[in-house]
Write an enzyme that holds these catalytic residues in place. Structure first.
Site, PDB file in Angstrom:
ATOM      1  N   GLU A  27       7.307 -13.146   3.217  1.00  0.00           N
ATOM      2  CA  GLU A  27       5.994 -13.144   2.870  1.00  0.00           C
ATOM      3  C   GLU A  27       6.107 -14.156   2.298  1.00  0.00           C
ATOM      4  O   GLU A  27       4.649 -13.949   2.242  1.00  0.00           O
ATOM      5  CB  GLU A  27       6.492 -11.852   1.778  1.00  0.00           C
ATOM      6  CG  GLU A  27       7.583 -10.996   1.878  1.00  0.00           C
ATOM      7  CD  GLU A  27       5.772  -9.672   2.618  1.00  0.00           C
ATOM      8  OE1 GLU A  27       4.249  -9.895   2.738  1.00  0.00           O
ATOM      9  OE2 GLU A  27       6.713  -9.414   4.260  1.00  0.00           O
ATOM     10  N   CYS A 182      -6.292  -4.157  14.677  1.00  0.00           N
ATOM     11  CA  CYS A 182      -6.846  -4.660  13.664  1.00  0.00           C
ATOM     12  C   CYS A 182      -7.614  -5.702  13.727  1.00  0.00           C
ATOM     13  O   CYS A 182      -7.258  -6.146  12.566  1.00  0.00           O
ATOM     14  CB  CYS A 182      -7.334  -3.146  13.230  1.00  0.00           C
ATOM     15  SG  CYS A 182      -9.117  -3.327  11.912  1.00  0.00           S
ATOM     16  N   CYS A 198     -11.742   6.111  10.968  1.00  0.00           N
ATOM     17  CA  CYS A 198     -12.692   4.679  10.968  1.00  0.00           C
ATOM     18  C   CYS A 198     -13.970   4.564  11.295  1.00  0.00           C
ATOM     19  O   CYS A 198     -14.430   4.710  11.821  1.00  0.00           O
ATOM     20  CB  CYS A 198     -11.879   3.907  11.567  1.00  0.00           C
ATOM     21  SG  CYS A 198     -12.463   2.557  11.383  1.00  0.00           S
TER      22      CYS A 198
HETATM   23 FE1  SF4 Z   1      -9.471  -1.688  13.240  1.00  0.00          FE
HETATM   24 FE2  SF4 Z   1     -10.748   0.878  12.818  1.00  0.00          FE
HETATM   25 FE3  SF4 Z   1     -10.813  -0.558  14.914  1.00  0.00          FE
HETATM   26 FE4  SF4 Z   1      -8.496   0.868  13.833  1.00  0.00          FE
HETATM   27  S1  SF4 Z   1     -10.750   1.652  14.450  1.00  0.00           S
HETATM   28  S2  SF4 Z   1      -9.027  -0.824  15.678  1.00  0.00           S
HETATM   29  S3  SF4 Z   1      -9.084   0.710  11.626  1.00  0.00           S
HETATM   30  S4  SF4 Z   1     -11.792  -0.884  13.182  1.00  0.00           S
END
Ligand code: SF4
Length: 348
Positions: A27, A182, A198
């Site tokens: 970490e 992401c 999202c």
């Molecule tokens: Fe990131 Fe939203 Fe795209 Fe998923 S949908 S990769 S959480 S921006």
């Protein structure tokens, strides 16, 4: 969790075995560094310091040597201090409660949460860079996460979402979505299990979140690093003070810009310059400033081995380097350096 079952990372070196010591080291390494970069460092580090007591009993120099190249050396110094503290105050047993963990050097709220959830089997929220990015995008959180208002909002969401059961898997899944799907520059929304809910995706601008730190021009500082070579082809190194940039690491002596090199060598090192030669300038960037480094090779007339080879100075043999933590640009300069070649010197 279904996505994690299918695609999540379950074979990272710190996951087998997943004990507090290994999770903690990983970490700390991962705080400002990506997984792929960390893996070889982690394996070498664990090879040298396989458990907490070995790390606590090691010299800081040895720890910094094994950290050399990862950057952000305060992490390594804190890691060492933390190991000593756990060995002395907790009988070498890693504590597993949030307050005690956060009281240890280098362990913040998110790292404490990671240790508790991943290694102690407790439900605990995390908010590392990856999780921050996923949450900021998913909930379209405005503002730079370095601001306490934004940070608090992200923590509130993370706490609310963190499950009581299977918390280790959940946290690992969030970190994996952040780093594998992401990603900072090119989020793969079409592969993302969170796409349906999202908000940033719905707005069509995922990379607008999280907002970056307001930009300001970084100041530029100058440093003249003096490569003092003796007739044995060794280079004089100095250990830097324990705090500040490259704290505790070994570096080249630096001549202040307002003092002529010859006079500085005579006063500060008690040596006379025989020849000198400039090497090409290079820039090393820190979070708060750029450092433009001009290395100067200096051959001296009267090497005083014994006087210099004491305390915080050492003659460093380029052909048989020992295990010292070197500042990254110094390491590169030493690698470029050819052993004293008569044809390349210019008379000062
Ligand atoms: Fe990131 Fe939203 Fe795209 Fe998923 S949908 S990769 S959480 S921006």
């Amino acid at each position: 969790m279904g996505w994690f079952e299918q695609y999540g990372r379950k074979d990272l070196p710190w996951q087998h075995p997943r004990d507090p010591y290994r999770v903690w080291v990983s970490e700390i390494m991962l705080q400002q560094t990506q997984v792929a970069t960390v893996i070889p460092y982690f394996e070498r580090f664990l090879g040298a310091f396989p458990d907490l007591d070995t790390l606590a009993n090691a010299s800081l120099d040895d720890v910094l040597h094994h950290w050399s190249g990862l950057g952000y050396y305060a992490r390594a110094r804190n890691l060492h201090r933390c190991a000593i503290s756990i060995a002395e105050d907790f009988d070498s047993q890693f504590p597993c409660d949030q307050t005690t963990l956060e009281s240890l050097p280098g362990i913040g709220r998110s790292t404490a949460g990671a240790i508790r959830s991943l290694a102690c089997g407790q439900p605990a929220a995390i908010l590392d860079g990856n999780v921050k990015r996923v949450l900021a995008r998913h909930y379209a959180i405005e503002g730079w996460p370095g601001k306490s208002r934004v940070q608090k909002r992200l923590w509130d969401i993370s706490e609310r979402l963190t499950p009581e059961k299977q918390c280790a898997e959940y946290n690992q899944a969030m970190m994996d979505i952040g780093s594998m799907v992401c990603s900072r520059g090119r989020p793969a929304c079409h592969q993302c299990p969170l796409q349906a809910t999202c908000l940033a995706f719905a707005q069509g601008n995922p990379t607008a979140y999280p907002q970056s730190k307001p930009r300001r021009e970084l100041p530029v500082k100058q440093a003249c690093m003096v490569i003092v070579l003796n007739d044995r082809g060794e280079v004089l190194l100095e250990q830097r003070p324990p705090s500040g940039i490259w704290g505790g690491l070994w570096s080249l002596p630096e001549c202040p810009p307002d003092i002529p090199l010859n006079r500085w060598c005579s006063r500060y090192l008690s040596v006379e310059v025989d020849r000198q030669q400039l090497m090409s300038e290079r820039r090393h960037s820190f979070t708060h400033f750029h450092l433009d480094i001009t290395p100067v090779r200096v051959r001296i007339k009267n090497p005083r081995y014994s006087l210099m080879d004491e305390g915080n100075r050492v003659w460093y043999n380029l052909t048989q380097p020992d295990s010292r933590g070197l500042a990254a640009p110094v390491k590169r300069i030493l690698q470029e350096l050819e052993i004293d070649d008569e044809t390349t010197w210019e008379t000062s």
